[in-house]
Design an enzyme around this catalytic site. Structure first.
Site, short mmCIF file in Angstrom:
data_model
loop_
_atom_site.label_atom_id
_atom_site.label_comp_id
_atom_site.label_asym_id
_atom_site.label_seq_id
_atom_site.Cartn_x
_atom_site.Cartn_y
_atom_site.Cartn_z
N SER A 1 1.14 -0.93 -0.05
CA SER A 1 0.22 -0.02 -0.08
C SER A 1 0.95 1.31 0.41
O SER A 1 2.29 1.16 0.67
CB SER A 1 -1.11 -0.08 1.27
OG SER A 1 -1.50 1.01 1.52
N TYR B 1 -1.25 1.26 10.52
CA TYR B 1 -1.78 0.74 9.38
C TYR B 1 -0.42 0.28 8.72
O TYR B 1 0.36 -0.15 8.20
CB TYR B 1 -2.72 1.52 8.99
CG TYR B 1 -2.97 0.37 6.87
CD1 TYR B 1 -3.11 -0.97 7.26
CD2 TYR B 1 -3.48 0.87 6.22
CE1 TYR B 1 -3.63 -1.52 6.01
CE2 TYR B 1 -3.55 0.54 5.30
CZ TYR B 1 -3.79 -1.04 4.78
OH TYR B 1 -4.02 -1.46 3.56
#
Length: 240
Positions: free
Chosen positions: A137, A150
């Site tokens: 990501s 995250y």
């Protein structure tokens, strides 16, 4: 398990929805026999029927479940480590340790478990054609407010990809780093089921779709064995 001997086999984790499901469909359309793996067997069985693949129940946070997957696979040519997710957007000082643990266990350790379990099969792929695609990501590169856990987890996926590359397992490794992708379940999970907050992330924005990311998976998987895409960043045109 009916896996044809004359077809290359792709394993896609987190395949019951979103990018995983779309990737499985894209790979199947290119002639791969796709083993779709996730926890929700009702969804997997329907997907496997649609694409002519094989459904295997998998929890990447459970070593026994991962080992059971490896045991039933006669060969693996491609592994798409897609299982992952995020929980919460609180400031670091207010984050819950259990959310950190879940994100690390799913995104980081889940990727390690499945990779370790299937690596010998990938190494045995004909003509050194084995390939791992790790779903990273842009969150692994850029820290943003509320994303500490995250961000850390997806940076961990980056480290895994780099480590595999320098260890030279005769297996290609590609890291795909999507930006803003409108996948409903990812956002619902992050906002703990609050549909309004989940939808607001994408409202008024130009967004990528799960199918956009799946197209990148399909393309990388179609390349010849001497060709390795190291890192690919995928963003909508309005995301800087």
């Amino acid at each position: 398990m009916a896996i044809p001997a004359d077809k290359k086999v792709a394993v896609v984790t987190g395949a019951s929805s979103g990018i995983g499901e779309a990737s499985a469909r894209a790979l199947a359309s290119d002639g791969w026999h796709v083993v779709v793996a996730a926890r929700r067997m009702d969804r997997l069985e329907k997907l496997a029927e649609d694409i002519g693949g094989t459904a295997v129940q998998l929890d990447v946070t459970d070593q026994k479940s991962v080992d059971a997957l490896a045991e039933v696979l006669p060969r693996v040519d491609l592994l798409v480590n897609n299982a992952g997710g995020a929980k919460g957007l609180e400031p670091l000082a207010e984050t819950k340790i259990e959310d950190w643990q879940w994100m690390f266990d799913t995104n980081v350790l889940g990727t390690v478990r499945v990779t370790q379990a299937l690596l010998s099969k990938l190494e045995a792929a004909p003509e050194n054609s084995g390939l791992i695609i790790n779903m990273g990501s842009v969150a692994g590169w850029n820290v943003y407010e509320g994303g500490a856990a995250y961000n850390n987890a997806k940076h961990g996926v980056r480290v895994i990809s780099r480590a595999l590359r320098i260890e030279n397992h005769n297996v290609r490794v590609t890291e795909l780093d999507p930006g803003r992708v409108a996948t409903e379940e990812f956002s619902l999970n992050r906002f703990r089921g609050d549909a309004g907050k989940a939808a607001a992330v994408y409202d008024g924005e130009v967004n990528l779709t799960a199918e956009d990311i799946a197209e990148a998976v399909r393309w990388v998987a179609s390349l010849p064995a001497h060709f390795n895409i190291d890192v690919m960043t995928l963003k909508p045109r309005t995301q800087s």
